[in-house]
Design a protein around this motif. Structure first.
Motif, PDB file in Angstrom:
ATOM      1  N   GLU A  11     -49.440  62.049 -35.395  1.00 10.13           N
ATOM      2  CA  GLU A  11     -50.620  62.905 -35.317  1.00 10.13           C
ATOM      3  C   GLU A  11     -51.145  62.992 -33.890  1.00 10.13           C
ATOM      4  O   GLU A  11     -51.588  64.058 -33.447  1.00 10.13           O
ATOM      5  CB  GLU A  11     -51.715  62.400 -36.254  1.00 10.13           C
ATOM      6  CG  GLU A  11     -51.399  62.646 -37.703  1.00 10.13           C
ATOM      7  CD  GLU A  11     -52.474  62.142 -38.643  1.00 10.13           C
ATOM      8  OE1 GLU A  11     -53.561  61.736 -38.173  1.00 10.13           O
ATOM      9  OE2 GLU A  11     -52.226  62.155 -39.854  1.00 10.13           O
ATOM     10  N   SER A  12     -51.099  61.904 -33.166  1.00 11.45           N
ATOM     11  CA  SER A  12     -51.542  61.925 -31.771  1.00 11.45           C
ATOM     12  C   SER A  12     -50.677  62.850 -30.932  1.00 11.45           C
ATOM     13  O   SER A  12     -51.191  63.630 -30.122  1.00 11.45           O
ATOM     14  CB  SER A  12     -51.510  60.515 -31.178  1.00 11.45           C
ATOM     15  OG  SER A  12     -52.470  59.701 -31.799  1.00 11.45           O
ATOM     16  N   SER A  15     -51.643  66.446 -31.936  1.00 11.14           N
ATOM     17  CA  SER A  15     -52.964  66.848 -31.484  1.00 11.14           C
ATOM     18  C   SER A  15     -53.033  67.048 -29.979  1.00 11.14           C
ATOM     19  O   SER A  15     -53.708  67.949 -29.499  1.00 11.14           O
ATOM     20  CB  SER A  15     -54.010  65.809 -31.900  1.00 11.14           C
ATOM     21  OG  SER A  15     -54.110  65.754 -33.293  1.00 11.14           O
ATOM     22  N   GLU A  16     -52.347  66.198 -29.259  1.00 13.33           N
ATOM     23  CA  GLU A  16     -52.437  66.238 -27.803  1.00 13.33           C
ATOM     24  C   GLU A  16     -51.449  67.200 -27.160  1.00 13.33           C
ATOM     25  O   GLU A  16     -51.735  67.772 -26.111  1.00 13.33           O
ATOM     26  CB  GLU A  16     -52.214  64.831 -27.235  1.00 13.33           C
ATOM     27  CG  GLU A  16     -53.311  63.868 -27.623  1.00 13.33           C
ATOM     28  CD  GLU A  16     -52.947  62.418 -27.346  1.00 13.33           C
ATOM     29  OE1 GLU A  16     -51.962  62.165 -26.613  1.00 13.33           O
ATOM     30  OE2 GLU A  16     -53.647  61.533 -27.877  1.00 13.33           O
ATOM     31  N   ARG A  99     -58.987  68.902 -36.652  1.00 13.36           N
ATOM     32  CA  ARG A  99     -57.934  69.048 -35.637  1.00 13.36           C
ATOM     33  C   ARG A  99     -56.632  68.435 -36.137  1.00 13.36           C
ATOM     34  O   ARG A  99     -55.552  68.958 -35.876  1.00 13.36           O
ATOM     35  CB  ARG A  99     -58.373  68.411 -34.324  1.00 13.36           C
ATOM     36  CG  ARG A  99     -59.492  69.192 -33.684  1.00 13.36           C
ATOM     37  CD  ARG A  99     -59.890  68.607 -32.368  1.00 13.36           C
ATOM     38  NE  ARG A  99     -60.982  69.406 -31.830  1.00 13.36           N
ATOM     39  CZ  ARG A  99     -61.796  68.999 -30.887  1.00 13.36           C
ATOM     40  NH1 ARG A  99     -61.650  67.805 -30.355  1.00 13.36           N
ATOM     41  NH2 ARG A  99     -62.757  69.779 -30.458  1.00 13.36           N
ATOM     42  N   ARG A 100     -56.727  67.312 -36.853  1.00 11.60           N
ATOM     43  CA  ARG A 100     -55.542  66.714 -37.460  1.00 11.60           C
ATOM     44  C   ARG A 100     -54.915  67.703 -38.426  1.00 11.60           C
ATOM     45  O   ARG A 100     -53.718  67.921 -38.422  1.00 11.60           O
ATOM     46  CB  ARG A 100     -55.909  65.451 -38.245  1.00 11.60           C
ATOM     47  CG  ARG A 100     -56.302  64.277 -37.434  1.00 11.60           C
ATOM     48  CD  ARG A 100     -56.736  63.112 -38.312  1.00 11.60           C
ATOM     49  NE  ARG A 100     -55.679  62.734 -39.233  1.00 11.60           N
ATOM     50  CZ  ARG A 100     -55.900  62.391 -40.502  1.00 11.60           C
ATOM     51  NH1 ARG A 100     -57.105  62.360 -40.999  1.00 11.60           N
ATOM     52  NH2 ARG A 100     -54.906  62.042 -41.272  1.00 11.60           N
ATOM     53  N   SER A 102     -55.210  70.942 -38.572  1.00  8.61           N
ATOM     54  CA  SER A 102     -54.630  72.104 -37.893  1.00  8.61           C
ATOM     55  C   SER A 102     -53.256  71.780 -37.347  1.00  8.61           C
ATOM     56  O   SER A 102     -52.311  72.554 -37.502  1.00  8.61           O
ATOM     57  CB  SER A 102     -55.535  72.549 -36.743  1.00  8.61           C
ATOM     58  OG  SER A 102     -56.757  72.996 -37.241  1.00  8.61           O
ATOM     59  N   ALA A 103     -53.142  70.648 -36.704  1.00  6.06           N
ATOM     60  CA  ALA A 103     -51.859  70.259 -36.119  1.00  6.06           C
ATOM     61  C   ALA A 103     -50.817  70.027 -37.203  1.00  6.06           C
ATOM     62  O   ALA A 103     -49.670  70.469 -37.086  1.00  6.06           O
ATOM     63  CB  ALA A 103     -52.040  69.006 -35.262  1.00  6.06           C
ATOM     64  N   SER A 153     -61.265  75.578 -36.798  1.00  6.89           N
ATOM     65  CA  SER A 153     -59.972  75.108 -36.308  1.00  6.89           C
ATOM     66  C   SER A 153     -59.522  75.886 -35.079  1.00  6.89           C
ATOM     67  O   SER A 153     -58.910  75.341 -34.175  1.00  6.89           O
ATOM     68  CB  SER A 153     -58.889  75.258 -37.378  1.00  6.89           C
ATOM     69  OG  SER A 153     -59.164  74.491 -38.488  1.00  6.89           O
TER      70      SER A 153
END
Length: 177
Positions: A11-12, A15-16, A99-100, A102-103, A153
């Motif tokens: 997830e990181s 997201s990033e 945001r999680r 959405s990604a 989002s």
């Protein structure tokens, strides 16, 4: 390493860096494990994405259930009120969990990968709102909350915390009529 830590790392990365950056190598590096260690739990990128989708669905289901419990099981309109509260918790919580979502939904763009999310949407929005005093209004309120989630989002700064609280209260007030 536990699966949850690997999912957090994935997830990181999403997201990033976005969906293009989601590779098993990138996730293993982020998690600080060998690629073999990651492959032990998730043999393919598709398995990793499926697990991320399943986790966010389960978390949202649990959040809805916790609100239903707080309202009292069987309370009129409890499901839709819980859905609205859970949605706004995702939108306004410290983690800004939308945001999680959405990604993860972007990563699950393949129809087969997206099917668990589609099934959850059918369950969340297609259920018989018999416990709602006004089923039509309840459906509109849930869809409005879903639409707001989609808008936020794409443009997280569109509404500030006060505006989101006002919108939440307005949606909940529609259920009181």
């Amino acid at each position: 390493m536990k699966k949850e830590a690997l999912l957090d790392a994935a997830e990181s990365v999403l997201s990033e860096q976005g969906t293009q950056a989601l590779t098993l190598t990138a996730v293993a590096e982020r998690a600080g494990v060998s690629k073999g260690g990651l492959l032990y739990h998730f043999p393919t990128k598709e398995a990793l994405v499926r697990a991320m989708v399943a986790r966010v669905i389960e978390e949202f289901d649990d959040l809805i259930a916790s609100y239903i419990d707080s309202f009292g099981d069987g309370a009129p309109g409890a499901y839709t009120r819980a859905y609205v509260e859970a949605t706004f918790e995702i939108l306004t919580g410290e983690a800004r969990a939308y945001r999680r979502w959405s990604a993860i939904t972007a990563a699950a763009a393949d129809p087969e990968q997206a099917e668990p999310l589609n099934e959850a949407m059918r369950r969340w929005h297609g259920r018989d709102p018999a416990d709602d005093p006004d089923p039509g209004t309840a459906t509109v309120v849930r869809l409005a909350a879903e639409g707001l989630w989609e808008v936020v989002s794409h443009d997280p700064g569109l509404y500030d915390a006060g505006q989101l609280e006002t919108l939440k209260q307005r949606l909940l007030s529609l259920l009181e009529r």
